[in-house]
Scaffold this motif. Sequence first.
Motif, mmCIF file in Angstrom:
data_model
loop_
_atom_site.group_PDB
_atom_site.id
_atom_site.type_symbol
_atom_site.label_atom_id
_atom_site.label_comp_id
_atom_site.label_asym_id
_atom_site.label_seq_id
_atom_site.Cartn_x
_atom_site.Cartn_y
_atom_site.Cartn_z
ATOM 1 N N TYR A 1 -23.812 -12.995 -48.186
ATOM 2 C CA TYR A 1 -22.610 -13.064 -47.348
ATOM 3 C C TYR A 1 -22.168 -14.490 -47.020
ATOM 4 O O TYR A 1 -21.084 -14.682 -46.481
ATOM 5 N N ASP B 1 -15.635 -8.777 -53.887
ATOM 6 C CA ASP B 1 -15.315 -10.209 -53.885
ATOM 7 C C ASP B 1 -16.003 -10.959 -55.018
ATOM 8 O O ASP B 1 -15.615 -12.083 -55.346
ATOM 9 N N ASN C 1 -17.824 -11.588 -49.234
ATOM 10 C CA ASN C 1 -17.692 -10.604 -48.155
ATOM 11 C C ASN C 1 -18.111 -9.204 -48.586
ATOM 12 O O ASN C 1 -18.454 -8.375 -47.753
ATOM 13 N N SER C 2 -18.024 -8.934 -49.884
ATOM 14 C CA SER C 2 -18.352 -7.604 -50.400
ATOM 15 C C SER C 2 -18.625 -7.705 -51.895
ATOM 16 O O SER C 2 -18.401 -8.751 -52.503
#
Length: 198
Positions: free
Chosen positions: A44, A52, A48-49
Amino acid sequence: MAKIANKKELILESAYRVFKEKGLEDTRVSQIVKEAGIAQGTFYLYYNSKMDVLPDLAQKIISNYTQYLAEHGNVKAGLDYNLRLAIDRIFEVNQEDVTIPSIVYAGITRSGEVDKWKVIYRPLYDLVANYLEAAKKNGEIQADISSSYYSEFVILLIESTARGLILFQHSREEIEKYKEELSSFLLNAVSWTPQKSV
């Protein structure tokens, strides 16, 4: 700074392997960090995910195309030569790995961040636009075409054709024939008079 780049590269390599094995839907961040051997918090710091990660994976693929064409392309060799080179490279990369390009391009449609994708593709579009500009100057193709628009058409058509043919498991012989026809189609789209690729 090198340490940061290495961690990010480690995450990308791990994400590549997990996406390839599990697919887009079934991949979890926890699996990526386990594969990378890092803490979830480290992931992170960079992303963000899982979604991403996709633009950076796309960047690697597109950079592969661009670098290859920059090294092997030659504006003096003519548009046919350079189109064939682009077709061959894009097909080759998609044949080497069917899964990741499909996952990456699915991410394009799901992310909604079109501007990010335009930036990733821009160097490749610009390179193909240079081939088209040189062909215009040499009288190979119509002088009134927009090289910047046509370069996007060219790349999108080559990529979608490559993915479609490979995804639907055409034989190598069929793929070679499609590549010849694709080259002729693209040349005819910009030529003064229809011509056949040699």
